[in-house]
Design a protein around this motif. Structure first.
Motif, PDB file in Angstrom:
ATOM      1  N   PHE A   1      45.068  49.004  -5.172  1.00  0.00           N
ATOM      2  CA  PHE A   1      46.506  48.781  -5.313  1.00  0.00           C
ATOM      3  C   PHE A   1      47.088  48.487  -3.938  1.00  0.00           C
ATOM      4  O   PHE A   1      46.975  49.301  -3.017  1.00  0.00           O
ATOM      5  CB  PHE A   1      47.179  50.015  -5.917  1.00  0.00           C
ATOM      6  CG  PHE A   1      48.664  49.887  -6.102  1.00  0.00           C
ATOM      7  CD1 PHE A   1      49.185  49.173  -7.165  1.00  0.00           C
ATOM      8  CD2 PHE A   1      49.540  50.480  -5.206  1.00  0.00           C
ATOM      9  CE1 PHE A   1      50.560  49.059  -7.338  1.00  0.00           C
ATOM     10  CE2 PHE A   1      50.919  50.369  -5.363  1.00  0.00           C
ATOM     11  CZ  PHE A   1      51.423  49.659  -6.441  1.00  0.00           C
ATOM     12  N   GLY A   2      47.704  47.332  -3.798  1.00  0.00           N
ATOM     13  CA  GLY A   2      48.271  46.955  -2.512  1.00  0.00           C
ATOM     14  C   GLY A   2      49.497  47.780  -2.175  1.00  0.00           C
ATOM     15  O   GLY A   2      50.475  47.806  -2.929  1.00  0.00           O
ATOM     16  N   PHE A   3      49.452  48.495  -1.050  1.00  0.00           N
ATOM     17  CA  PHE A   3      50.562  49.364  -0.678  1.00  0.00           C
ATOM     18  C   PHE A   3      51.785  48.533  -0.304  1.00  0.00           C
ATOM     19  O   PHE A   3      51.688  47.601   0.510  1.00  0.00           O
ATOM     20  CB  PHE A   3      50.173  50.262   0.492  1.00  0.00           C
ATOM     21  CG  PHE A   3      51.259  51.219   0.896  1.00  0.00           C
ATOM     22  CD1 PHE A   3      51.468  52.376   0.168  1.00  0.00           C
ATOM     23  CD2 PHE A   3      52.083  50.968   1.977  1.00  0.00           C
ATOM     24  CE1 PHE A   3      52.472  53.275   0.516  1.00  0.00           C
ATOM     25  CE2 PHE A   3      53.089  51.848   2.336  1.00  0.00           C
ATOM     26  CZ  PHE A   3      53.287  53.004   1.600  1.00  0.00           C
ATOM     27  N   PRO A   4      52.964  48.838  -0.861  1.00  0.00           N
ATOM     28  CA  PRO A   4      54.182  48.084  -0.518  1.00  0.00           C
ATOM     29  C   PRO A   4      54.712  48.497   0.854  1.00  0.00           C
ATOM     30  O   PRO A   4      55.398  49.516   0.994  1.00  0.00           O
ATOM     31  CB  PRO A   4      55.149  48.462  -1.633  1.00  0.00           C
ATOM     32  CG  PRO A   4      54.675  49.788  -2.128  1.00  0.00           C
ATOM     33  CD  PRO A   4      53.196  49.832  -1.925  1.00  0.00           C
ATOM     34  N   MET A   5      54.438  47.713   1.869  1.00  0.00           N
ATOM     35  CA  MET A   5      54.816  48.071   3.235  1.00  0.00           C
ATOM     36  C   MET A   5      56.326  48.131   3.437  1.00  0.00           C
ATOM     37  O   MET A   5      56.796  48.697   4.424  1.00  0.00           O
ATOM     38  CB  MET A   5      54.183  47.089   4.225  1.00  0.00           C
ATOM     39  CG  MET A   5      52.668  47.188   4.320  1.00  0.00           C
ATOM     40  SD  MET A   5      52.073  48.820   4.852  1.00  0.00           S
ATOM     41  CE  MET A   5      52.623  48.828   6.567  1.00  0.00           C
ATOM     42  N   ASP A   6      57.104  47.555   2.502  1.00  0.00           N
ATOM     43  CA  ASP A   6      58.558  47.684   2.588  1.00  0.00           C
ATOM     44  C   ASP A   6      58.991  49.145   2.628  1.00  0.00           C
ATOM     45  O   ASP A   6      60.067  49.473   3.137  1.00  0.00           O
ATOM     46  CB  ASP A   6      59.220  47.005   1.380  1.00  0.00           C
ATOM     47  CG  ASP A   6      59.366  45.510   1.569  1.00  0.00           C
ATOM     48  OD1 ASP A   6      58.855  44.999   2.588  1.00  0.00           O
ATOM     49  OD2 ASP A   6      59.971  44.850   0.704  1.00  0.00           O
ATOM     50  N   LEU A   7      58.167  50.035   2.085  1.00  0.00           N
ATOM     51  CA  LEU A   7      58.505  51.455   2.091  1.00  0.00           C
ATOM     52  C   LEU A   7      58.673  51.997   3.503  1.00  0.00           C
ATOM     53  O   LEU A   7      59.342  53.009   3.703  1.00  0.00           O
ATOM     54  CB  LEU A   7      57.422  52.262   1.367  1.00  0.00           C
ATOM     55  CG  LEU A   7      57.271  52.062  -0.142  1.00  0.00           C
ATOM     56  CD1 LEU A   7      56.096  52.884  -0.659  1.00  0.00           C
ATOM     57  CD2 LEU A   7      58.539  52.433  -0.887  1.00  0.00           C
ATOM     58  N   LEU A   8      58.056  51.328   4.490  1.00  0.00           N
ATOM     59  CA  LEU A   8      58.105  51.815   5.864  1.00  0.00           C
ATOM     60  C   LEU A   8      59.159  51.103   6.712  1.00  0.00           C
ATOM     61  O   LEU A   8      59.242  51.346   7.909  1.00  0.00           O
ATOM     62  CB  LEU A   8      56.725  51.655   6.522  1.00  0.00           C
ATOM     63  CG  LEU A   8      55.557  52.367   5.852  1.00  0.00           C
ATOM     64  CD1 LEU A   8      54.316  52.278   6.722  1.00  0.00           C
ATOM     65  CD2 LEU A   8      55.898  53.818   5.546  1.00  0.00           C
ATOM     66  N   SER A   9      59.965  50.263   6.115  1.00  0.00           N
ATOM     67  CA  SER A   9      60.974  49.538   6.900  1.00  0.00           C
ATOM     68  C   SER A   9      62.183  50.425   7.169  1.00  0.00           C
ATOM     69  O   SER A   9      62.517  51.324   6.385  1.00  0.00           O
ATOM     70  CB  SER A   9      61.417  48.275   6.163  1.00  0.00           C
ATOM     71  OG  SER A   9      62.225  48.598   5.041  1.00  0.00           O
ATOM     72  N   GLU A  10      62.852  50.172   8.287  1.00  0.00           N
ATOM     73  CA  GLU A  10      64.063  50.915   8.604  1.00  0.00           C
ATOM     74  C   GLU A  10      65.168  50.625   7.590  1.00  0.00           C
ATOM     75  O   GLU A  10      65.955  51.516   7.252  1.00  0.00           O
ATOM     76  CB  GLU A  10      64.525  50.577  10.023  1.00  0.00           C
ATOM     77  CG  GLU A  10      63.570  51.084  11.107  1.00  0.00           C
ATOM     78  CD  GLU A  10      64.137  50.911  12.500  1.00  0.00           C
ATOM     79  OE1 GLU A  10      65.146  50.186  12.646  1.00  0.00           O
ATOM     80  OE2 GLU A  10      63.594  51.531  13.439  1.00  0.00           O
ATOM     81  N   GLU A  11      65.207  49.393   7.090  1.00  0.00           N
ATOM     82  CA  GLU A  11      66.218  49.049   6.087  1.00  0.00           C
ATOM     83  C   GLU A  11      66.027  49.878   4.823  1.00  0.00           C
ATOM     84  O   GLU A  11      66.991  50.394   4.252  1.00  0.00           O
ATOM     85  CB  GLU A  11      66.142  47.557   5.755  1.00  0.00           C
ATOM     86  CG  GLU A  11      67.149  47.123   4.690  1.00  0.00           C
ATOM     87  CD  GLU A  11      67.014  45.655   4.339  1.00  0.00           C
ATOM     88  OE1 GLU A  11      67.791  45.191   3.481  1.00  0.00           O
ATOM     89  OE2 GLU A  11      66.142  44.979   4.909  1.00  0.00           O
ATOM     90  N   TYR A  12      64.787  50.013   4.385  1.00  0.00           N
ATOM     91  CA  TYR A  12      64.512  50.821   3.204  1.00  0.00           C
ATOM     92  C   TYR A  12      64.871  52.281   3.472  1.00  0.00           C
ATOM     93  O   TYR A  12      65.419  52.963   2.596  1.00  0.00           O
ATOM     94  CB  TYR A  12      63.040  50.691   2.816  1.00  0.00           C
ATOM     95  CG  TYR A  12      62.681  51.407   1.539  1.00  0.00           C
ATOM     96  CD1 TYR A  12      63.010  50.865   0.304  1.00  0.00           C
ATOM     97  CD2 TYR A  12      62.023  52.628   1.565  1.00  0.00           C
ATOM     98  CE1 TYR A  12      62.685  51.524  -0.881  1.00  0.00           C
ATOM     99  CE2 TYR A  12      61.694  53.298   0.393  1.00  0.00           C
ATOM    100  CZ  TYR A  12      62.028  52.741  -0.826  1.00  0.00           C
ATOM    101  OH  TYR A  12      61.710  53.397  -1.994  1.00  0.00           O
ATOM    102  N   GLY A  13      64.596  52.765   4.685  1.00  0.00           N
ATOM    103  CA  GLY A  13      64.981  54.118   5.042  1.00  0.00           C
ATOM    104  C   GLY A  13      66.476  54.334   4.943  1.00  0.00           C
ATOM    105  O   GLY A  13      66.939  55.388   4.478  1.00  0.00           O
TER     106      GLY A  13
END
Length: 594
Positions: free
Chosen positions: A357-369
């Protein structure tokens, strides 16, 4: 200092048996800590040394690591030696039947290297096959053959050693071989955990049918756990480690040791074959980092572990300046708790073996935070948090240790058998227990963490690393299942926002939010415990506890330290190279240097 509001700790002595929550006496009836000329009265000095340092959960393991460093070994050599010793001396937390993760800083290349030494499920067993074996059960059991995954530790040792080691492996393992044959005195906290494990296995034997005679003969002769100070020997493990040191990695995965393990597992009904063991290998992976503030960056390893949850918490908490409140205030604890709950809603939905399963790297963005931070009500605990919507790309027991050598190599290493001592299965005559990490697979075929052949389950164990102004600064880890990411954050907050040294940052009272969505639950269904329980130590002020309850948190005061992890850390001054080390007051450990 701003953290002085965290009142004198109530129960810093060792209890012979676990103390139930809310049983501690009122603070005014207890004797408190003594005074100190510098620093917090409830802590002690960090260890300072110029040449090398080790911090582990057992003093003898720490001394073994220092001896390896003094004999010319690298930090990796010393870390492997200490890990082997802990598998003997702290079998309640780890051993060669489990998995290993590490972050290594190499001064020659000025790079961080991550290794994922976790094992996979059998190649020849499908989810349907597993469900047929489970019968009416709706989850994997905590014991027996079904939750076993390939032990990854030995392969990870040799992968690290080939790249960064210097001494022969038989020399690295020799101190543990000697202690296993001649015996070592059992440490107090480990003795308590051994008795706890013995009782737990006896209870599980009433509900599950699994082979326990080998484990009982190895660890609980006469159906009793070794007592504090009792000399414990494990000659079977001595022979196993001696074979590994002499004959190498293949002795464990292809040779006679592998044949013994596979024959034993198959007799228990396991689907593992010799090919499953022979084809196992660790993965070198790239750590990711998130900047908190003041130039401090926290670095963690990617899934199948939960390390990125700590980075998500960093990106949420950087949106509020916690320094405006005292460290023991309800506001600080509320924000840390809600950040954890938000991150874990994503952990339960997205964290899995990245080969599947490809990890969604958007989870680590400052915007997502920032988006996730906006969901926090500053005045009330939110009843339930769901996962976010990033872009998609295609009782846990553990040991943590850290070593730094005179050349500046830094190793952050964590190793575990998962629940208790593992799944209760000890292969014939080998002296170690298989892990039960497979219990963390989901049985929902649509879940990223769903069981599948040759797949790694979701993992809880995570080493950490901290950079300061882009330079290597600190190794740290904190044992204990879901406590680990939130523990990393609490230590980081203590150091960066409240000026604690690395020993105080670990001794300070902690919180452990438990519950919420889990990576073993089915997708789309209701969470079994959406709000969860906010466990706090007695050092959290009583007024803060009452205010958190008024804010809607389900707060429980727990005085025995068991569920709040086991911390070790080493910091290296980038200008002078001077080392400072810390170890966990809640364990038997020691930090030492030379």
């Amino acid at each position: 200092m701003r953290f002085a509001v965290m009142s004198t700790f109530a129960a810093i002595g060792l209890a012979a048996t676990p103390i139930a929550a809310e049983e501690q006496k009122p603070v005014e009836e207890q004797i408190g800590s003594g005074g100190r000329p510098v620093g917090a009265n409830w802590s002690r000095s960090p260890v300072i040394a110029p040449n090398g340092m080790a911090a582990t959960a057992h003093p003898l393991a720490t001394q073994i690591a220092l001896d390896i460093l003094k004999d010319g070994g690298t930090a990796v050599d010393a870390a492997i030696a200490a890990n082997a010793a802990l598998g003997l001396m702290e079998p309640t937390g780890n051993g060669i039947g489990g998995d290993l993760y590490a972050i290594i800083y190499d001064p020659k290349t000025d790079q961080l290297y991550g290794i994922n030494g976790s094992g996979r499920s059998p190649k020849g067993q499908t989810l349907d096959d597993l469900l047929a074996k489970l019968g009416d059960r709706t989850s994997l059991p905590p014991v027996g053959p079904l939750p076993v995954t390939i032990p990854g530790t030995v392969d990870a040792w040799f992968a690290m050693h080939e790249r960064f080691g210097r001494l022969p492996m038989n020399d690295v393992l020799a101190p543990t071989v000697s202690y296993a044959r001649e015996g070592h005195p059992v440490a107090p906290v480990i003795a308590m955990y051994l008795e706890r494990s013995r009782a737990a296995y006896n209870a599980r034997l009433q509900s599950y049918d699994f082979e326990f005679d080998n484990a009982r003969a190895t660890y609980f002769e006469g159906d009793r756990a070794p007592a504090v100070g009792e000399v414990f020997k494990n000659p079977d493990l001595a022979q196993t480690l001696e074979t590994i040191g002499r004959d190498g990695r293949d002795a464990f995965y292809k040779g006679d040791l592998a044949k013994i393990m596979v024959d034993y597992l198959q007799r228990q009904g396991s689907a593992y074959t010799l090919d499953d063991f022979a084809s196992h290998s660790s993965d070198w992976v790239e750590p990711a980092c998130a900047e908190y503030r003041d130039g401090f960056e926290l670095c963690e390893l990617p899934p199948n572990g939960q390390g990125f949850a700590a980075l998500q918490m960093v990106n949420i908490l950087k949106n509020v300046d916690l320094r405006q409140w005292e460290r023991g205030s309800p506001e600080v604890i509320h924000y840390i708790t809600e950040a954890k709950r938000l991150a874990y809603a994503d952990v339960a939905r997205f964290y899995a073996d990245t080969d599947f399963f490809g990890f969604p790297m958007d989870l680590l963005s400052e915007e997502y935070g920032r988006e996730r931070f906006a969901l926090i009500d500053p005045k009330r605990a939110t009843t339930e948090f769901g996962p976010g919507e990033p872009k998609l790309e295609g009782e846990g027991d553990t040991t943590y240790l850290t070593v730094t050598d005179k050349d500046g190599m830094m190793v952050s290493l964590i190793q575990s058998n998962y629940r208790g001592m593992g799944g209760g299965l000890v292969p014939d005559g080998l002296g170690f227990m298989f892990q039960d990490r497979g219990e963390l697979f989901s049985l929902d075929p649509n879940h990223p963490n769903a069981y599948a052949p040759s797949k790694r389950p979701f993992h809880t164990i995570i080493p950490a690393f901290v950079k300061k102004d882009g330079k290597p600064y600190m190794t740290l880890g904190l044992m204990g299942g879901g406590m680990q990411p939130q523990g990393h954050i609490q230590v980081l907050v203590n150091i960066v926002d409240y000026g604690m040294n690395i020993q105080e940052a670990g001794d300070a009272a902690r919180i452990n939010h438990d519950g919420g969505r889990q990576p073993t639950e089915a997708l789309g269904g209701p969470a079994s415990d959406p709000l969860g329980t906010l466990n706090v130590e007695p050092g959290i002020p009583a007024a803060t506890v009452e205010q958190l309850r008024a804010m809607g948190h389900n707060v429980r005061v727990v005085s025995n330290g068991i569920m709040f992890g086991g911390y070790q850390a080493i910091a290296r001054n980038p200008e002078t190279g001077v080392l400072s080390g810390a170890t966990e007051m809640r364990k038997d450990g020691q930090a030492a240097g030379y």
